[in-house]
Every structure is written in structure tokens, then in C-alpha cells.
Design a protein around this motif. Structure first.
Motif, PDB file in Angstrom:
ATOM      1  N   LEU A  16      -6.681  -5.506  -0.660  1.00  0.00           N
ATOM      2  CA  LEU A  16      -5.526  -6.257  -1.162  1.00  0.00           C
ATOM      3  C   LEU A  16      -5.658  -7.747  -0.890  1.00  0.00           C
ATOM      4  O   LEU A  16      -5.236  -8.575  -1.713  1.00  0.00           O
ATOM      5  N   THR A  17      -6.239  -8.108   0.240  1.00  0.00           N
ATOM      6  CA  THR A  17      -6.435  -9.524   0.558  1.00  0.00           C
ATOM      7  C   THR A  17      -7.337 -10.199  -0.461  1.00  0.00           C
ATOM      8  O   THR A  17      -7.118 -11.366  -0.828  1.00  0.00           O
TER       9      THR A  17
ATOM     10  N   ALA B  37       0.827  -1.216   0.000  1.00  0.00           N
ATOM     11  CA  ALA B  37       0.000   0.000   0.000  1.00  0.00           C
ATOM     12  C   ALA B  37       0.855   1.257   0.000  1.00  0.00           C
ATOM     13  O   ALA B  37       0.551   2.233  -0.695  1.00  0.00           O
ATOM     14  N   LYS B  38       1.937   1.227   0.764  1.00  0.00           N
ATOM     15  CA  LYS B  38       2.826   2.395   0.822  1.00  0.00           C
ATOM     16  C   LYS B  38       3.600   2.575  -0.483  1.00  0.00           C
ATOM     17  O   LYS B  38       3.795   3.696  -0.957  1.00  0.00           O
ATOM     18  N   GLU B  39       4.047   1.461  -1.065  1.00  0.00           N
ATOM     19  CA  GLU B  39       4.836   1.531  -2.294  1.00  0.00           C
ATOM     20  C   GLU B  39       4.027   2.114  -3.453  1.00  0.00           C
ATOM     21  O   GLU B  39       4.552   2.900  -4.262  1.00  0.00           O
TER      22      GLU B  39
ATOM     23  N   PRO C   4      -8.786   3.766   6.887  1.00  0.00           N
ATOM     24  CA  PRO C   4      -8.077   3.595   5.608  1.00  0.00           C
ATOM     25  C   PRO C   4      -7.155   2.377   5.591  1.00  0.00           C
ATOM     26  O   PRO C   4      -7.079   1.663   4.603  1.00  0.00           O
ATOM     27  N   ILE C   5      -6.459   2.135   6.694  1.00  0.00           N
ATOM     28  CA  ILE C   5      -5.520   1.005   6.728  1.00  0.00           C
ATOM     29  C   ILE C   5      -6.271  -0.313   6.611  1.00  0.00           C
ATOM     30  O   ILE C   5      -5.899  -1.190   5.816  1.00  0.00           O
ATOM     31  N   ALA C   6      -7.350  -0.466   7.382  1.00  0.00           N
ATOM     32  CA  ALA C   6      -8.134  -1.700   7.331  1.00  0.00           C
ATOM     33  C   ALA C   6      -8.794  -1.878   5.965  1.00  0.00           C
ATOM     34  O   ALA C   6      -8.877  -3.003   5.446  1.00  0.00           O
ATOM     35  N   SER C   7      -9.242  -0.783   5.366  1.00  0.00           N
ATOM     36  CA  SER C   7      -9.895  -0.867   4.054  1.00  0.00           C
ATOM     37  C   SER C   7      -8.922  -1.323   2.973  1.00  0.00           C
ATOM     38  O   SER C   7      -9.249  -2.170   2.133  1.00  0.00           O
TER      39      SER C   7
ATOM     40  N   SER D 139      -4.037   7.173  -0.918  1.00  0.00           N
ATOM     41  CA  SER D 139      -4.522   8.399  -1.570  1.00  0.00           C
ATOM     42  C   SER D 139      -5.683   8.131  -2.526  1.00  0.00           C
ATOM     43  O   SER D 139      -6.383   9.056  -2.928  1.00  0.00           O
ATOM     44  N   LYS D 140      -5.888   6.855  -2.894  1.00  0.00           N
ATOM     45  CA  LYS D 140      -6.961   6.509  -3.823  1.00  0.00           C
ATOM     46  C   LYS D 140      -8.285   6.225  -3.116  1.00  0.00           C
ATOM     47  O   LYS D 140      -9.287   5.965  -3.769  1.00  0.00           O
TER      48      LYS D 140
END
Length: 358
Positions: A163-164, A139-141, A155-158, A146-147
């Protein structure tokens, strides 16, 4: 007496005949004729054809519109699956953390429990591919935060949940090949994600020391470079000292002592360099006789064929579903009409007793 005996059999025969006739009538009423079923279908044939045709046309139009819209705006965009293959050797007997006991200690430090009663590199890789540090790194890369929508509460959990769903990891125990795949509407972006994921997992395994031979080889190569540079430095310094002009006896003695010291250092560095080179060559021979714990077999490539959705299958399913629903609806309408024509059934529905009952 004879007349009475003759009457009794006749009465018995009449009763039996009535029972048989009643049973036959009842069986005939309960029997469902195929002709009646076909008659119902023929009666409602235009309704069945109409519903099925409308459903087929509707789902085709639905699929065509999804293709015409841009992928980011489409309600059913084309998806592309990108994969990379890695060879996981769980049977290698290399030193260090390659043993099952050492790998168990690494897994316990990570807070995981490997299944199957014994630890393996494949279990560890599968865990890493679904771990939060890995998902957060992806996510950071690619700046996925931001999307998100501005009003997203978590946001982190979403991002992790999204991605999962997109990542999938499969391991074939027979061949030892682990496949990590990523599905997205943008095939080039999916290739970048899988490429980064493979490198991240490889670096993480190296960091954890799963393949001890690889770490030892890298350390030996670094030390060899350092030692060789030191040999070159001392050699240049000796050459510079030898070319220095001697002005006096005292200065000459001092220069000779320094030169002898440099010669000893040079000899020591050469011995160290020789030992390191010997260890490196022996390690290379050992590594050739042993399979690596982790090896990238195939890097991801941009696919030219979509992996989903299957619009043709969707059209077939919707068309058949509409046909069966219309057939069921035809029988339902026919049953309701028959009930309306049956006075006894209608009286039961209204909660009234039929005239034949007291």
C-alpha cells in the motif's frame, strides 16, 4: 678546425630532424581518423542494423503481449492513477486545537515530530496518510489479507509495504491543496480506496479536534435536537394533564402542582433551547468568516486514460540502447582484430619480450 666546425652543425641538424620525424610519426600513429571510424561502422553495418532491428521488433512484441494478457496475469499491465484534492488551511486562527501549540500536543500524542519548526495541519495529514493505523484500516476494509499467498510469513508487513508503494501524497504550499493518489490496475477499485481514504482522514482530524468549530457545531446541533424533543414531550404532558378530569379537591390540587412543575420545566427548556440556537447562529457567522482547516475539494473519479507504463518510451529506449551497444561491439571486435595482427601487442599479452628488446 674548420672541417670539424662544419661537421658538428650537420650532426646536430640530423639529430633534430630525426627527433622531429619521430614525433610526427608518433603523432600520426596516435591520431584517430574519422574516416577510419566510419570505415569500421560500414564494415559492421549489417551487424549494427541486425541487432538494432531485432531489439526493436523484440520490445514491440514484448509490449503487445503485455497488452493482450489479462491485467492480473500480465507482466506489465496498464496502471491507473486516481486522485482526490483537499484544501488544508494552516493559517486559520480558529479556537481549540487550531493553534500551533495545541496541534503540537496532538502530534506529540501520536508520536510524530512535525518539521519546519512549527506544526501544521498539512504535516499532520501527510503523516496520517502514511501511518500504520491508516494502512491497516484500508487493508481491513478491502480484505487485502485474503489476497496474499497462503505461505506469506508477514502478511501485515507485506500489505503495508504494498500500500505504501501505491499511495502517494503531495502538498502544494502555495495553494494549500493536498493531493492523495492511489495507483492500481483496477480503476474502479482505486476510486473506492481513495474515497475511503479521504473519509478516514476527515474523520480522524475531527476525532483529534483539529477543527474545533466543526466539533462545537455538531455538539450544538445534537443538544438542540435533544432540547427540542424535551420541549415537545413536556408540552404533550401538560396538554394531557389539562385534559384530565378532576374528581376531587385533593386530586385537583395535586394535578395543579404537577402542571405548574411541568410549566417551569417547559420554560427552562425553552430558555436552554434559545441559548443553544443563539450560540449556533453566532458560531455559523464565525465559521463563515474563517476558512475551515480541512475541506474536500474534489472527490476521485474513474479515469479513462492509463497513467503507465509508457510502452512507447520503453520501445525507444531499448532501440537506442541496442544501437549504441552494437556500435560499441563493432569497435570492440575491430580492436581485437587489430591486436591480433600486431605481433608486439600479442607478445605482451603472452608475457613474452619482443625481438627488438634485450
Amino acid at each position: 678546425m674548420l672541417q670539424d666546425q662544419e661537421v658538428k652543425p650537420q650532426v646536430k641538424d640530423n639529430v633534430e630532424s630525426q627527433e622531429v620525424n619521430g614525433k610526427k610519426v608518433k603523432d600520426e600513429d596516435d591520431e584517430i581518423s574519422l574516416i577510419d571510424l566510419f570505415a569500421v561502422l560500414l564494415r559492421f553495418k549489417w551487424m549494427i542494423i541486425g541487432i538494432t532491428t531485432l531489439a526493436a521488433i523484440g520490445v514491440v512484441i514484448y509490449c503487445i503481449i503485455s497488452l493482450k494478457l489479462p491485467p492480473e496475469d500480465s507482466y506489465m499491465p496498464n496502471e491507473y492513477k486516481v486522485s482526490a484534492n483537499m484544501l488544508i488551511n494552516d493559517d486559520s486562527s480558529s479556537s481549540g486545537l487550531s493553534s500551533s501549540s495545541s496541534l503540537s500536543s496532538v502530534s506529540s500524542l501520536l508520536g510524530i515530530s512535525l518539521s519546519g519548526g512549527s506544526s501544521s495541519t498539512s504535516d499532520l495529514v501527510i503523516y496520517l496518510a502514511a501511518s500504520n493505523p491508516f494502512l491497516d484500516s484500508v487493508a481491513k476494509e478491502f480484505d487485502l489479507y485474503s489476497k496474499l499467498e497462503p505461505d506469506t510469513k508477514s502478511p501485515i508487513a507485506s500489505v503495508r509495504k504494498s500500500l505504501t508503494k501505491q499511495f502517494k501524497t503531495e502538498f502544494d504550499s502555495a495553494s494549500g491543496v493536498l493531493t492523495i493518489s492511489f495507483t492500481d490496475i483496477d480503476p474502479e477499485y482505486a476510486v473506492k480506496v481513495v474515497d475511503y481514504s479521504v473519509d478516514w482522514i476527515s474523520d480522524k482530524l475531527t476525532e483529534l479536534g483539529v477543527d474545533n468549530n466543526k466539533i462545537t457545531k455538531e455538539n450544538l446541533e445534537k443538544n438542540i435536537d435533544i432540547t427540542w424533543n424535551e420541549v415537545i414531550r413536556i408540552t404533550k404532558e401538560i396538554s394531557s394533564t389539562s385534559n384530565t378530569q378532576i374528581w376531587s379537591t385533593a386530586s385537583g390540587q395535586k394535578t395543579g402542582i404537577e402542571q405548574q412543575k411541568l410549566m417551569l420545566e417547559l420554560e427552562a427548556q425553552k430558555q436552554v433551547y434559545t441559548q443553544l440556537r443563539t450560540q449556533l447562529e453566532l458560531l455559523k457567522v464565525q465559521m463563515q468568516s474563517e476558512a475551515p482547516k480541512f475541506q474536500i475539494l474534489e472527490r476521485p473519479t474513474v479515469p479513462d486514460i492509463k497513467s503507465g507504463p509508457s510502452r512507447g518510451k520503453l520501445c525507444i529506449i531499448v532501440t537506442f540502447a541496442a544501437f549504441f551497444i552494437s556500435v560499441f561491439l563493432a569497435f570492440l571486435i575491430n580492436a581485437i582484430e587489430n591486436i591480433k595482427k600486431d605481433d608486439e601487442a600479442m607478445s605482451k599479452l603472452r608475457g613474452k619480450k619482443s625481438k627488438g628488446r634485450k
